[in-house]
Design a protein around this motif. Structure first.
Motif, PDB file in Angstrom:
ATOM      1  N   THR A  12       6.178   9.961   5.328  1.00  0.00           N
ATOM      2  CA  THR A  12       5.773  10.168   6.727  1.00  0.00           C
ATOM      3  C   THR A  12       6.627   9.337   7.676  1.00  0.00           C
ATOM      4  O   THR A  12       7.013   9.797   8.765  1.00  0.00           O
ATOM      5  CB  THR A  12       4.293   9.780   6.900  1.00  0.00           C
ATOM      6  OG1 THR A  12       3.518  10.575   6.008  1.00  0.00           O
ATOM      7  CG2 THR A  12       3.828  10.031   8.318  1.00  0.00           C
TER       8      THR A  12
ATOM      9  N   ARG B 124      11.458   4.407   4.461  1.00  0.00           N
ATOM     10  CA  ARG B 124      10.873   4.474   3.120  1.00  0.00           C
ATOM     11  C   ARG B 124      11.733   3.758   2.100  1.00  0.00           C
ATOM     12  O   ARG B 124      11.257   3.045   1.226  1.00  0.00           O
ATOM     13  CB  ARG B 124      10.672   5.933   2.712  1.00  0.00           C
ATOM     14  CG  ARG B 124      10.209   6.102   1.275  1.00  0.00           C
ATOM     15  CD  ARG B 124       9.681   7.475   0.981  1.00  0.00           C
ATOM     16  NE  ARG B 124      10.707   8.492   0.808  1.00  0.00           N
ATOM     17  CZ  ARG B 124      10.453   9.702   0.334  1.00  0.00           C
ATOM     18  NH1 ARG B 124       9.230  10.039  -0.014  1.00  0.00           N
ATOM     19  NH2 ARG B 124      11.423  10.586   0.223  1.00  0.00           N
TER      20      ARG B 124
ATOM     21  N   PHE C 165       2.721   4.473  -0.629  1.00  0.00           N
ATOM     22  CA  PHE C 165       2.866   5.359  -1.781  1.00  0.00           C
ATOM     23  C   PHE C 165       3.982   6.384  -1.576  1.00  0.00           C
ATOM     24  O   PHE C 165       3.985   7.451  -2.139  1.00  0.00           O
ATOM     25  CB  PHE C 165       1.547   6.016  -2.219  1.00  0.00           C
ATOM     26  CG  PHE C 165       0.721   6.720  -1.166  1.00  0.00           C
ATOM     27  CD1 PHE C 165       1.265   7.370  -0.072  1.00  0.00           C
ATOM     28  CD2 PHE C 165      -0.663   6.743  -1.320  1.00  0.00           C
ATOM     29  CE1 PHE C 165       0.469   8.018   0.853  1.00  0.00           C
ATOM     30  CE2 PHE C 165      -1.477   7.399  -0.394  1.00  0.00           C
ATOM     31  CZ  PHE C 165      -0.915   8.030   0.699  1.00  0.00           C
ATOM     32  N   ALA C 166       4.943   5.996  -0.750  1.00  0.00           N
ATOM     33  CA  ALA C 166       6.208   6.744  -0.626  1.00  0.00           C
ATOM     34  C   ALA C 166       5.997   8.199  -0.233  1.00  0.00           C
ATOM     35  O   ALA C 166       6.693   9.079  -0.727  1.00  0.00           O
ATOM     36  CB  ALA C 166       7.023   6.652  -1.932  1.00  0.00           C
ATOM     37  N   CYS C 167       5.083   8.446   0.683  1.00  0.00           N
ATOM     38  CA  CYS C 167       4.810   9.832   1.064  1.00  0.00           C
ATOM     39  C   CYS C 167       5.890  10.423   1.961  1.00  0.00           C
ATOM     40  O   CYS C 167       6.006  11.625   2.080  1.00  0.00           O
ATOM     41  CB  CYS C 167       3.458   9.938   1.765  1.00  0.00           C
ATOM     42  SG  CYS C 167       3.391   9.107   3.361  1.00  0.00           S
TER      43      CYS C 167
ATOM     44  N   ARG D  26       0.814  -1.216   0.000  1.00  0.00           N
ATOM     45  CA  ARG D  26       0.000   0.000   0.000  1.00  0.00           C
ATOM     46  C   ARG D  26       0.847   1.266   0.000  1.00  0.00           C
ATOM     47  O   ARG D  26       0.357   2.352  -0.261  1.00  0.00           O
ATOM     48  CB  ARG D  26      -0.867   0.036   1.256  1.00  0.00           C
ATOM     49  CG  ARG D  26      -2.038  -0.888   1.216  1.00  0.00           C
ATOM     50  CD  ARG D  26      -3.110  -0.320   2.094  1.00  0.00           C
ATOM     51  NE  ARG D  26      -4.005  -1.327   2.631  1.00  0.00           N
ATOM     52  CZ  ARG D  26      -4.778  -1.149   3.677  1.00  0.00           C
ATOM     53  NH1 ARG D  26      -4.737  -0.012   4.339  1.00  0.00           N
ATOM     54  NH2 ARG D  26      -5.576  -2.101   4.069  1.00  0.00           N
TER      55      ARG D  26
ATOM     56  N   VAL E  27       9.738   8.313   7.431  1.00  0.00           N
ATOM     57  CA  VAL E  27      11.077   8.867   7.633  1.00  0.00           C
ATOM     58  C   VAL E  27      11.013  10.055   8.575  1.00  0.00           C
ATOM     59  O   VAL E  27      11.856  10.227   9.453  1.00  0.00           O
ATOM     60  CB  VAL E  27      11.693   9.326   6.295  1.00  0.00           C
ATOM     61  CG1 VAL E  27      13.143   9.701   6.488  1.00  0.00           C
ATOM     62  CG2 VAL E  27      11.555   8.260   5.243  1.00  0.00           C
ATOM     63  N   LEU E  28       9.978  10.882   8.378  1.00  0.00           N
ATOM     64  CA  LEU E  28       9.872  12.102   9.172  1.00  0.00           C
ATOM     65  C   LEU E  28       9.542  11.814  10.625  1.00  0.00           C
ATOM     66  O   LEU E  28       9.899  12.577  11.518  1.00  0.00           O
ATOM     67  CB  LEU E  28       8.804  13.013   8.569  1.00  0.00           C
ATOM     68  CG  LEU E  28       9.180  13.585   7.203  1.00  0.00           C
ATOM     69  CD1 LEU E  28       7.989  14.298   6.583  1.00  0.00           C
ATOM     70  CD2 LEU E  28      10.348  14.539   7.328  1.00  0.00           C
ATOM     71  N   SER E  29       8.870  10.701  10.881  1.00  0.00           N
ATOM     72  CA  SER E  29       8.498  10.425  12.269  1.00  0.00           C
ATOM     73  C   SER E  29       9.542   9.566  12.973  1.00  0.00           C
ATOM     74  O   SER E  29       9.454   9.333  14.168  1.00  0.00           O
ATOM     75  CB  SER E  29       7.130   9.749  12.315  1.00  0.00           C
ATOM     76  OG  SER E  29       7.130   8.612  11.488  1.00  0.00           O
TER      77      SER E  29
ATOM     78  N   VAL F  72       1.970   4.395  13.602  1.00  0.00           N
ATOM     79  CA  VAL F  72       0.843   5.240  13.999  1.00  0.00           C
ATOM     80  C   VAL F  72       0.553   6.302  12.941  1.00  0.00           C
ATOM     81  O   VAL F  72      -0.581   6.614  12.639  1.00  0.00           O
ATOM     82  CB  VAL F  72       1.158   5.929  15.348  1.00  0.00           C
ATOM     83  CG1 VAL F  72       0.183   7.065  15.610  1.00  0.00           C
ATOM     84  CG2 VAL F  72       1.097   4.918  16.467  1.00  0.00           C
ATOM     85  N   MET F  73       1.636   6.852  12.376  1.00  0.00           N
ATOM     86  CA  MET F  73       1.421   7.988  11.478  1.00  0.00           C
ATOM     87  C   MET F  73       1.165   7.604  10.036  1.00  0.00           C
ATOM     88  O   MET F  73       0.663   8.416   9.277  1.00  0.00           O
ATOM     89  CB  MET F  73       2.632   8.911  11.559  1.00  0.00           C
ATOM     90  CG  MET F  73       2.830   9.409  12.981  1.00  0.00           C
ATOM     91  SD  MET F  73       3.572  11.009  12.995  1.00  0.00           S
ATOM     92  CE  MET F  73       3.544  11.391  14.725  1.00  0.00           C
ATOM     93  N   CYS F  74       1.503   6.380   9.666  1.00  0.00           N
ATOM     94  CA  CYS F  74       1.375   6.031   8.250  1.00  0.00           C
ATOM     95  C   CYS F  74      -0.082   6.093   7.798  1.00  0.00           C
ATOM     96  O   CYS F  74      -0.945   5.431   8.365  1.00  0.00           O
ATOM     97  CB  CYS F  74       1.903   4.625   8.014  1.00  0.00           C
ATOM     98  SG  CYS F  74       1.637   4.060   6.312  1.00  0.00           S
ATOM     99  N   PRO F  75      -0.379   6.876   6.745  1.00  0.00           N
ATOM    100  CA  PRO F  75      -1.774   6.981   6.313  1.00  0.00           C
ATOM    101  C   PRO F  75      -2.303   5.730   5.635  1.00  0.00           C
ATOM    102  O   PRO F  75      -3.492   5.593   5.445  1.00  0.00           O
ATOM    103  CB  PRO F  75      -1.748   8.160   5.328  1.00  0.00           C
ATOM    104  CG  PRO F  75      -0.345   8.234   4.857  1.00  0.00           C
ATOM    105  CD  PRO F  75       0.515   7.745   5.963  1.00  0.00           C
ATOM    106  N   GLN F  76      -1.411   4.814   5.280  1.00  0.00           N
ATOM    107  CA  GLN F  76      -1.865   3.623   4.586  1.00  0.00           C
ATOM    108  C   GLN F  76      -1.732   2.359   5.439  1.00  0.00           C
ATOM    109  O   GLN F  76      -1.855   1.251   4.935  1.00  0.00           O
ATOM    110  CB  GLN F  76      -1.065   3.452   3.273  1.00  0.00           C
ATOM    111  CG  GLN F  76      -1.386   4.504   2.229  1.00  0.00           C
ATOM    112  CD  GLN F  76      -2.797   4.380   1.681  1.00  0.00           C
ATOM    113  OE1 GLN F  76      -3.237   3.315   1.304  1.00  0.00           O
ATOM    114  NE2 GLN F  76      -3.525   5.496   1.654  1.00  0.00           N
ATOM    115  N   GLU F  77      -1.502   2.545   6.738  1.00  0.00           N
ATOM    116  CA  GLU F  77      -1.425   1.430   7.683  1.00  0.00           C
ATOM    117  C   GLU F  77      -0.362   0.410   7.316  1.00  0.00           C
ATOM    118  O   GLU F  77      -0.566  -0.799   7.499  1.00  0.00           O
ATOM    119  CB  GLU F  77      -2.785   0.742   7.820  1.00  0.00           C
ATOM    120  CG  GLU F  77      -3.773   1.606   8.581  1.00  0.00           C
ATOM    121  CD  GLU F  77      -5.116   0.928   8.794  1.00  0.00           C
ATOM    122  OE1 GLU F  77      -5.580   0.248   7.853  1.00  0.00           O
ATOM    123  OE2 GLU F  77      -5.677   1.074   9.887  1.00  0.00           O
TER     124      GLU F  77
END
Lengths: 157, 1005, 153
Positions: free
Chosen positions: A34, A51, A30-32, A28, A36-38, A82-87
């Protein structure tokens, strides 16, 4: 049927990972960015990127992933999860990768123990440092900040 | 039986549906929960990509709807229940008490001034407070105040009661109760819309914790000139001007983790771009940065808008989702950590952060919809099938707007037109006249008589009278030449005042009326109908604004205000001396419709018009119907295209009201709305058709590319060709293990600087089909931005889960294809995440080449006097609110002739276009504006300057007389030709040169 | 619009001179904006007299010349922002015409700064009021229309 290996690529590697418990959502991604940033590790080590690990798995770079240093850096804080929008469950994927690396002979069992021990020791060190700073909570000075930074120099193992 | 349709929801789509139905002659009841209609669009500052002021383009529609004789609007109302009985719906509508009488309230605002209770201002997203008795915004429709009963001291405690005491119109009614009205309807249109996400679903963004984090809609209120800060951009924490603003995209959207919102909200990328541009226009010192995952700039001129933002306004676009926002405790600035595509982590500080929140269906709506028996998808949207847009699983219940899925304003307007068209099915017939012509008493001939001017000066309660010395203005009026009668009234617009005016007109034989009161934009029609009842032509009225433009704005200088009022009356009297009776011209309407183009859009439009009982001439240049759809094999969600096409084609061929002409070629189209004549050939036979409207559905074509070796290798195909490969189970697939799909081929740069909208969706569709038939084959998608907007986004996730790999490339670093041999390629792609080139071995390359406009569009455009845009697609009248109309009346457009779009979008647009065409052919007569231009042939030199200047194509030079002539039916009355004419040969009725000049010359006498 | 030293200058101008401004406002935008200023009770000087046109494109430059010759001290033309015109592009034509008009006025020896063209939308009530205030202040500095005293018409 997918060729098992094309050049150095294992096209089925991502399916292998996704079939393991915890790895289900890996595709799932999509390399956003998030994760890495968290990530607290990425914050201090520019080369570490969850990522990138996921991306390498999706690209089928099995040998590079299992043989990499990177998969041993995760502290399993679960922030990315927790932060990943795609679980995507990155810490679970790391668990899967580490098992594969052990089973396929990329590392020895003693190495895995050493990693776990480091995680425990660094947490212990952190608590010790915290205790020392917390008692000085009311009288903390700029000098204390300097002392804290000196610690990182002492850590040349 | 009464033909009446219920529209639930008064946002832009509900309003548009109501308007379309009303103009077709059908009664409409519109129910809106809020105290005003207009929905979210009323809260926006500007709209993209033109940066039009949102209220300015919306208000005329709201006013038109509210004043249409076929429409009843219930605000502060909701649906109690609905029961279906014998093909009709019986609905009970609860009208909640406003505690203000809608008939009496003049929106003067005195009540709010005096009210002691402050409440949260919901229209301004609680940024500020309003009073307990309030109106949402100045131009609200209806312009009626409302008491918030929860906070009202009188209603809760029996205390206060000030508003009732001070209301000059005695409009406050504390005893008002909720009422329930039962009505029955032929059908129902649901346009209940959506609500914004509360950003607390992602608490790591700090909304409501950090003061300087706002949502996009809150920011719109800040930007709005009529918002709580009068358009000043200020930081909530200290009221200072920010210098660095960050926009965070996809808050709530594309986010399955925070609550099953895996779809894309469609408009937010463009909204952020627009807000960044407007911010820069407000103040050059403010810089904006937009953090995004993919930029969804898929619509007409959207990419150009984004490019302008980058190059002209310095907006920075950074591809990085943001994981969390931190606050600097001393400055209250926000600290954002982001990652560049090549993996470098950066930290930047911003003084203001805007969260681009998406939209979702509120629970209240879900309950209403389910109560009606309507099936909803997993997100709560009422999704329609591709070939039956606007229809639900319940007969007679239709849907439009964002309740069907996230969409932007033009799509909402189009879907509303489609829903109206569907709801009107079976209710129209050629015998129906849609004009309700009230009895007008015969007009008095005012030509020969002496000029008898009557002047009415209004007090407007205390609004005018407290500043302007009304009696002295009346006395002054009497002193003016030709003024036979002057009178003051407390409220000139009230029923009894109008009756008095009518009596005085008859008594004093008045033939020109001047009313000095509020703005003509408020009560002009009220006074005009008064004149008509008195037997005077309604255009013999001249109003002058001594309230909004005098007493209200010169409160501290009453003597000067009075002097100004006298001047204004004098000016109005001066103009009125030269007023003449004006008449709308009526001409017969030919009730047939010409549809140019027999693709899916043309066929859909033709069937809709014909199903409603009107003759259609369908012209198609090829030898068969179907257009581009003939070459499409699959749809997502799945539909049987072949079957659907067969059905449509059969219906067209068998329809008694459709005359089909294949192998056709149009020679010319002459005429104007209501009266067109088209000459064409069909199978080399010459024919001619007469019709009242034209629908342009000429479509578009696949772009022909020469890139990536397309022309030279059978293993390089387009997406469309790939569909055929899959459909036919082409044996070449045996040799293919890996496929590369390259997006944005020849697009979004250079000459073809636009997005073809469908290609990302098409790629996903093909991937899913591929994985069904050949699950073990690999797919790499090389993209610049994935534009699977709206409810297409979840399919993108399915494609990823099926194993397709999506690799991003930048415009300046395109993939390089190396051909090893036929059917064997190595694609070099710079992979940003790995920071190096990777080589993809593939055996088939699928190119997303996009869509080009037809070259023949130019000829059609010329024949119909309609414009094309830069990229050769037809240019609609207004990109947001009139997406199927042209400025030229009577001509409409749908499908890809208008611009690239998905098949379901073409179908919806075609139905909406049919609805608009129906508003013309349902009438027996079509009327022109009364304010039209006219030519004095004795002065006209035939230079043709007026012809060039007219954008409506309303002026032509007559071949014989060599003089200009105005087509009154096309003239919109702007007066631009009048100002252009060197000979003063052309003049504008109602605003003639003589009238204007005398108007101002009065000031210098 | 404001020049340096304006504030100082202001004090020296005759307090008796009240400039007379004639405004031609387009129905859809600026006239509505002026209405909004009223609805919002934003106060501005009463020197202005408004004439309603359907479009700024209908503004014949002859009107402006006539008005100036009659002795008006300033003329304000109000239209929709570029791109917003109700009649598509009447405002663009207004812009061009006013530009040429101003050049002609200059040639004729009249200050082109007496003629202002502003884009004011229906939602910019405050901006309309500001414009009037600015114009009055500016015209006070410029002084009365010289045509009144100088030309022997």
């Amino acid at each position: 049927m997918n060729a098992k290996k094309i050049g150095s690529i294992y096209p089925d590697f991502k399916n292998e990972v996704s079939r393991c418990p915890g790895g289900e959502n890996i595709m799932r991604c999509f390399a956003c960015g998030t994760c890495v940033l968290s990530c607290p590790v990425s914050e201090v080590t520019a080369e570490y990127s969850p990522r990138r690990i996921i991306h390498m798995i999706l690209l089928g770079m099995k040998e590079e992933v299992l043989g990499s240093d990177a998969i041993w850096y995760c502290v399993k804080c679960y922030r990315c999860h927790v932060m990943c929008p795609q679980e995507v469950k990155y810490p679970e994927i790391i668990r899967v990768l580490r098992k594969m690396a052990l089973e396929q002979g990329y590392v020895k069992p003693l190495f895995v123990n050493a990693i776990n021990e480091i995680d425990r020791i660094t947490q212990d060190m952190r608590c010790t440092m915290l205790e020392q700073i917390i008692v000085r909570r009311d009288s903390i000075t700029e000098n204390d900040m300097k002392e804290i930074s000196k610690f990182s120099e002492k850590l040349d193992y | 039986m009464d033909r009446r349709i219920l529209v639930i929801g008064g946002g832009i789509s509900g309003v548009q549906a109501g308007l379309d139905l009303a103009q077709m002659g059908i009664q409409v009841t519109l129910v809106e929960e809020k105290p005003n209609i207009g929905g979210r669009m009323a809260q926006l500052d500007k709209t993209f990509p033109t940066n039009d002021c949102s209220t300015c383009i919306l208000s005329p529609k709201l006013v038109e709807l509210a004043s249409h004789s076929n429409v009843d609007i219930f605000t502060c109302s909701s649906i109690e229940d609905v029961v279906k009985l014998d093909e009709r719906f019986q609905a009970r509508i609860r009208k909640r008490a406003r505690f203000v009488d809608e008939e009496k309230c003049t929106a003067c605002g005195v009540c709010a001034e005096k009210c002691p209770v402050k409440v949260s201002d919901l229209f301004n997203k609680s940024i500020t407070t309003s009073k307990c008795i309030s109106i949402p915004y100045a131009q609200a429709v209806p312009a009626v105040y409302k008491i918030d009963k929860e906070y009202c001291l009188y209603l809760t405690n029996g205390k206060c009661g000030i508003c009732k005491k001070v209301c000059p119109a005695d409009a406050i009614d504390y005893e008002q109760k909720d009422t329930i009205e039962a009505m029955d309807f032929n059908s129902i249109i649901i346009a209940t819309g959506t609500e914004e996400f509360t950003p607390q679903i992602r608490p790591e963004y700090g909304y409501k914790v950090y003061e300087n984090v706002l949502t996009s809609i809150e920011y719109e209120r800040f930007l709005s000139a009529s918002g709580p800060t009068n358009g000043q951009i200020v930081r909530p924490s200290d009221g200072k001007l920010p210098s660095q603003i960050a926009f965070i995209q996809c808050v709530g959207s594309r986010d399955v983790a925070s609550g099953n919102y895996g779809y894309c909200s469609s408009y937010c990328c463009m909204q952020a771009t627009k807000d960044a541009i407007i911010t820069k226009e407000h103040n050059l010192t403010i810089d904006s940065t937009i953090f995004y995952i993919d930029i969804r700039a898929y619509g007409k001129d959207f990419d150009k808008f984004v490019d302008r933002a980058k190059t002209e306004y310095g907006v920075k676009y950074i591809k990085s989702r943001i994981s969390e926002i931190l606050e600097a405790p001393d400055t209250k600035n926000l600290i954002i950590k982001y990652i560049t595509p090549d993996g470098k982590i950066r930290i930047e500080e911003f003084d203001l952060v805007i969260l681009s929140v998406g939209i979702r269906i509120p629970d209240k709506s879900k309950n209403l919809l389910r109560g009606l028996g309507v099936e909803l998808d997993e997100y709560g949207f009422c999704r329609c099938s591709t070939f039956q847009p606007g229809e639900t699983n319940v007969d007679g219940v239709y849907v439009c707007g964002t309740v069907t899925g996230p969409m932007d304003i033009p799509e909402a307007v189009v879907s509303a037109g489609a829903a109206a068209s569907l709801a009107a099915r079976g209710l129209l017939s050629p015998d129906t006249s849609s004009e309700i012509m009230a009895e007008k008493p015969g007009e008095v001939d005012t030509e020969a008589k002496p000029l008898n001017i009557g002047v009415i000066v209004c007090h407007c309660g205390t609004n005018i009278a407290s500043v302007v010395d009304v009696p002295s203005v009346v006395e002054f009026s009497r002193s003016l030449p030709n003024v036979k009668f002057a009178h003051e009234l407390l409220y000139a617009c009230s029923q009894d005042s109008i009756r008095l005016i009518i009596n005085k007109i008859k008594e004093h034989d008045l033939n020109r009326i001047v009313v000095a009161s509020c703005s003509p934009r408020t009560h002009e029609s009220t006074f005009q109908s008064g004149l008509e009842k008195a037997g005077l032509n309604k255009y013999l009225l001249q109003m002058t604004n001594i309230r909004d433009q005098c007493s209200w704005v010169h409160q501290n200088t009453p003597e000067l205000a009075t002097q100004k009022a006298k001047d204004l009356v004098r000016m109005a009297v001066g103009k009125s001396r030269y007023l003449e009776p004006l008449y709308e011209l009526y001409s017969d309407v030919n009730k047939a419709c010409l549809v140019i183009g027999g693709g899916i859009a043309g066929m859909t439009a033709a069937l809709f018009v014909a199903d409603n009982g009107y003759q259609v001439y369908l012209i198609e240049k090829e030898s068969e119907l179907g257009g581009n759809l003939l070459k499409i094999s699959y749809l997502l969600p799945e539909e049987d295209i072949v079957l659907a096409l067969q059905r449509l084609i059969r219906r067209i061929e068998e329809h008694p009201l459709i005359e089909l002409f294949l192998n056709a070629n149009i020679k010319d189209i002459k005429g104007y709305v209501g009266n067109f004549t088209t000459n064409f050939t069909t199978n080399d036979e010459e024919k001619s058709a007469e019709h009242g409207t034209v629908i342009v559905a000429t479509g578009a074509r696949e772009h022909e590319t020469e890139s990536y070796g397309y022309k030279t290798d059978p293993y390089v195909v387009t997406q469309r060709e790939f569909e055929t490969v899959l459909k036919n189970k082409n044996p070449l697939m045996k040799y293919v293990n890996s496929i590369a799909m390259i997006q944005c081929v020849d697009s979004r740069e250079g000459e073809r600087n636009y997005c073809s909208r469908v290609c990302c969706g098409q790629a996903i569709k093909n991937i899913l089909q591929l994985k069904k038939d050949y699950p073990d084959k690999d797919v790499y998608v090389l993209y610049r931005d994935m534009r699977t907007y709206g409810l297409r986004e979840p399919y993108y996730a399915v494609a990823r889960e099926a194993g397709a790999l999506f690799l991003r490339y930048e415009k300046d670093r395109k993939p390089v294809v190396e051909k090893i041999e036929q059917g064997n390629f190595k694609i070099k792609l710079f992979n940003e995440i790995l920071g190096k080139d990777i080589y993809l071995p593939v055996q088939l390359i699928v190119l997303s080449v996009g869509i080009d406009s037809l070259e023949t569009n130019g000829q059609v455009a010329k024949m119909l006097k309609v414009p094309l845009n830069e990229d050769g697609f037809f240019n609609e009248a207004h990109v947001k609110l009139r997406p199927v109309d042209f400025s030229t009346s009577g001509v409409f457009v749908c499908g890809m002739a208008h611009g690239p779009k998905h098949i379901d979008e073409s179908i919806v647009q075609a139905i909406a276009t049919a609805a608009h065409a129906l508003t013309i052919v349902t009438r027996d007569k079509i009327s022109s504006e009364a304010y039209t231009a006219s030519v004095d042939e004795s002065r006209c030199s035939g230079c043709g300057l007026c012809v060039e200047v007219c954008v409506f194509g309303a002026i032509e030079i007559d071949e014989e007389s060599e003089r200009a002539g105005v087509n009154t039916l096309l003239c919109k009355g702007c007066g631009t030709c009048v100002a252009a004419c060197f000979s003063s040969a052309i003049d504008l009725r109602g605003f003639t040169n003589k009238q204007i000049i005398n108007e101002f010359q009065e000031l210098f006498l | 619009m404001r020049e340096e030293g304006d504030e100082l200058f202001m004090e020296n101008v005759s307090q008796d001179f009240e400039p007379k401004i004639i405004a031609f406002l387009c129905n859809w935008c600026t006239y509505a904006g002026a209405d909004l200023a009223g609805v919002s009770r934003i106060q501005y000087p009463s020197n202005i007299r408004i004439i309603r046109l359907m479009c700024s494109g209908a503004l014949d430059p002859t009107y402006v010349i006539k008005v100036l010759m009659e002795g008006a001290d300033g003329v304000l033309i109000g239209g929709c922002h570029p791109g917003d015109c109700h009649y598509i592009n009447g405002n663009y034509k207004a812009r061009r015409r006013v530009a040429i008009l101003k050049t002609s006025l200059k040639e004729a020896g009249l200050e082109p700064e007496r003629v202002w063209l502003r884009w004011i939308s229906a939602s910019e009530g405050a901006y309309f009021a500001e414009t009037v205030k600015e114009m009055v202040a500016h015209l006070k500095l410029l002084g009365p229309n010289p045509l009144k005293s100088v030309w022997a018409i």
